[in-house]
Design a protein around this motif. Sequence first.
Motif, PDB file in Angstrom:
ATOM      1  N   CYS A  33      31.145 -78.829 -52.802  1.00  0.00           N
ATOM      2  CA  CYS A  33      29.987 -78.570 -51.952  1.00  0.00           C
ATOM      3  C   CYS A  33      28.765 -78.247 -52.805  1.00  0.00           C
ATOM      4  O   CYS A  33      28.838 -77.424 -53.724  1.00  0.00           O
ATOM      5  CB  CYS A  33      30.282 -77.427 -50.997  1.00  0.00           C
ATOM      6  SG  CYS A  33      31.691 -77.774 -49.904  1.00  0.00           S
ATOM      7  N   LEU A  34      27.664 -78.889 -52.502  1.00  0.00           N
ATOM      8  CA  LEU A  34      26.468 -78.759 -53.324  1.00  0.00           C
ATOM      9  C   LEU A  34      26.000 -77.317 -53.432  1.00  0.00           C
ATOM     10  O   LEU A  34      25.471 -76.902 -54.461  1.00  0.00           O
ATOM     11  CB  LEU A  34      25.347 -79.637 -52.748  1.00  0.00           C
ATOM     12  CG  LEU A  34      25.667 -81.132 -52.607  1.00  0.00           C
ATOM     13  CD1 LEU A  34      24.464 -81.865 -52.024  1.00  0.00           C
ATOM     14  CD2 LEU A  34      26.080 -81.742 -53.938  1.00  0.00           C
ATOM     15  N   LYS A 128      26.616 -85.979 -42.454  1.00  0.00           N
ATOM     16  CA  LYS A 128      26.214 -85.400 -43.736  1.00  0.00           C
ATOM     17  C   LYS A 128      27.400 -84.835 -44.524  1.00  0.00           C
ATOM     18  O   LYS A 128      27.214 -84.343 -45.640  1.00  0.00           O
ATOM     19  CB  LYS A 128      25.178 -84.295 -43.508  1.00  0.00           C
ATOM     20  CG  LYS A 128      23.830 -84.792 -43.025  1.00  0.00           C
ATOM     21  CD  LYS A 128      22.803 -83.664 -42.969  1.00  0.00           C
ATOM     22  CE  LYS A 128      21.420 -84.183 -42.627  1.00  0.00           C
ATOM     23  NZ  LYS A 128      20.408 -83.097 -42.592  1.00  0.00           N
ATOM     24  N   GLN A 130      30.078 -86.056 -46.105  1.00  0.00           N
ATOM     25  CA  GLN A 130      30.455 -86.621 -47.402  1.00  0.00           C
ATOM     26  C   GLN A 130      29.442 -86.256 -48.482  1.00  0.00           C
ATOM     27  O   GLN A 130      29.819 -85.899 -49.604  1.00  0.00           O
ATOM     28  CB  GLN A 130      30.605 -88.130 -47.315  1.00  0.00           C
ATOM     29  CG  GLN A 130      31.136 -88.759 -48.606  1.00  0.00           C
ATOM     30  CD  GLN A 130      31.661 -90.164 -48.402  1.00  0.00           C
ATOM     31  OE1 GLN A 130      31.556 -90.736 -47.326  1.00  0.00           O
ATOM     32  NE2 GLN A 130      32.237 -90.737 -49.444  1.00  0.00           N
ATOM     33  N   ASN A 131      28.168 -86.312 -48.160  1.00  0.00           N
ATOM     34  CA  ASN A 131      27.149 -85.985 -49.149  1.00  0.00           C
ATOM     35  C   ASN A 131      27.213 -84.513 -49.552  1.00  0.00           C
ATOM     36  O   ASN A 131      27.154 -84.182 -50.744  1.00  0.00           O
ATOM     37  CB  ASN A 131      25.759 -86.302 -48.605  1.00  0.00           C
ATOM     38  CG  ASN A 131      24.668 -85.909 -49.579  1.00  0.00           C
ATOM     39  OD1 ASN A 131      24.607 -86.396 -50.696  1.00  0.00           O
ATOM     40  ND2 ASN A 131      23.798 -85.004 -49.161  1.00  0.00           N
ATOM     41  N   ILE A 132      27.347 -83.623 -48.579  1.00  0.00           N
ATOM     42  CA  ILE A 132      27.309 -82.191 -48.873  1.00  0.00           C
ATOM     43  C   ILE A 132      28.586 -81.727 -49.574  1.00  0.00           C
ATOM     44  O   ILE A 132      28.531 -80.903 -50.489  1.00  0.00           O
ATOM     45  CB  ILE A 132      27.050 -81.390 -47.586  1.00  0.00           C
ATOM     46  CG1 ILE A 132      25.591 -81.595 -47.139  1.00  0.00           C
ATOM     47  CG2 ILE A 132      27.341 -79.895 -47.786  1.00  0.00           C
ATOM     48  CD1 ILE A 132      25.238 -80.936 -45.825  1.00  0.00           C
ATOM     49  N   GLN A 134      30.878 -83.842 -51.067  1.00  0.00           N
ATOM     50  CA  GLN A 134      31.339 -84.796 -52.083  1.00  0.00           C
ATOM     51  C   GLN A 134      32.811 -85.144 -51.852  1.00  0.00           C
ATOM     52  O   GLN A 134      33.597 -85.269 -52.794  1.00  0.00           O
ATOM     53  CB  GLN A 134      31.118 -84.239 -53.489  1.00  0.00           C
ATOM     54  CG  GLN A 134      29.657 -83.935 -53.825  1.00  0.00           C
ATOM     55  CD  GLN A 134      28.804 -85.191 -53.870  1.00  0.00           C
ATOM     56  OE1 GLN A 134      28.975 -86.040 -54.753  1.00  0.00           O
ATOM     57  NE2 GLN A 134      27.888 -85.335 -52.921  1.00  0.00           N
ATOM     58  N   ASP A 136      35.692 -87.076 -48.664  1.00  0.00           N
ATOM     59  CA  ASP A 136      35.835 -87.847 -47.423  1.00  0.00           C
ATOM     60  C   ASP A 136      36.869 -87.189 -46.508  1.00  0.00           C
ATOM     61  O   ASP A 136      37.711 -87.853 -45.910  1.00  0.00           O
ATOM     62  CB  ASP A 136      36.237 -89.299 -47.729  1.00  0.00           C
ATOM     63  CG  ASP A 136      37.540 -89.390 -48.504  1.00  0.00           C
ATOM     64  OD1 ASP A 136      38.093 -88.333 -48.884  1.00  0.00           O
ATOM     65  OD2 ASP A 136      38.024 -90.513 -48.722  1.00  0.00           O
ATOM     66  N   LEU A 165      19.619 -78.897 -46.969  1.00  0.00           N
ATOM     67  CA  LEU A 165      20.821 -79.694 -46.692  1.00  0.00           C
ATOM     68  C   LEU A 165      21.099 -79.868 -45.207  1.00  0.00           C
ATOM     69  O   LEU A 165      21.558 -80.926 -44.780  1.00  0.00           O
ATOM     70  CB  LEU A 165      22.038 -79.050 -47.360  1.00  0.00           C
ATOM     71  CG  LEU A 165      21.981 -78.886 -48.886  1.00  0.00           C
ATOM     72  CD1 LEU A 165      23.225 -78.169 -49.380  1.00  0.00           C
ATOM     73  CD2 LEU A 165      21.839 -80.241 -49.569  1.00  0.00           C
ATOM     74  N   SER A 200      25.660 -77.654 -57.565  1.00  0.00           N
ATOM     75  CA  SER A 200      24.509 -78.544 -57.704  1.00  0.00           C
ATOM     76  C   SER A 200      23.241 -77.706 -57.822  1.00  0.00           C
ATOM     77  O   SER A 200      23.154 -76.624 -57.239  1.00  0.00           O
ATOM     78  CB  SER A 200      24.405 -79.466 -56.480  1.00  0.00           C
ATOM     79  OG  SER A 200      23.283 -80.308 -56.574  1.00  0.00           O
TER      80      SER A 200
END
Length: 225
Positions: A33-34, A128, A130-132, A134, A136, A165, A200
């Motif tokens: 998680c970012l 959102k 998958q992006n947050i 990282q 699936d 986010l 991140s």
Amino acid sequence: MSRPIYSITPFTLLDYPHNSACILWFAGCNMRCLYCYNPEIVLGKGRVSNEETIRFLQSRQGLLDAVVFSGGECVLHKNIIPLIEKVKEMGLKVKIDTNGSSPDILKQLLDKNQIDYIALDYKAPQSKFQNITQSDLYDSFEKSLELILEYQIDFEVRTTYHSDLITEEDLIEMVAFLESKNYVGKYYIQFFKNNVNTISKLERSINKIDHEKLSTPTIKVILRE
């Protein structure tokens, strides 16, 4: 000797509602998680074995009501079920902090009545996720939520909010999703901790939400600083 646990917090009154507890911080996670502010735990190696943990808990019997299994992601570890069974045999309650990525393990524990309370992290809306995170693993999270609702165990749903986010519109969508699953109760929004190390590099979060606008007749949104 396997050492799955990064560290132990020996005492807390904040992490398990109405109970004194310790926290077992398990190393490793299947998400990145970012906003994660435990990168040393998520990316690090364990330093405490299950055997050392049991000895610690035995020394705290009579002083603690419960054990919080956290991380990282505690249910990833192959010996988590026998460890939890041992803790329950000691007469201690068990709370699990989880990202919901391992519904099969959760089901085994729920079938055996080995969990007393669950804190389920709702990371992001599906668009959102998958992006947050990282990962699936949204479908696994959804299965875990459905499973916990089916077993009617005490639990809470919580989301960490960073203004870069997740938007208030996202939160409205997430509340609607919970309603679609017939969830009734409290939904906790935890503000991102500014000025801490994260996985991140993130800008400062503007931690301001109109939580009254987010609440519905069945779901009460509560802010946690």
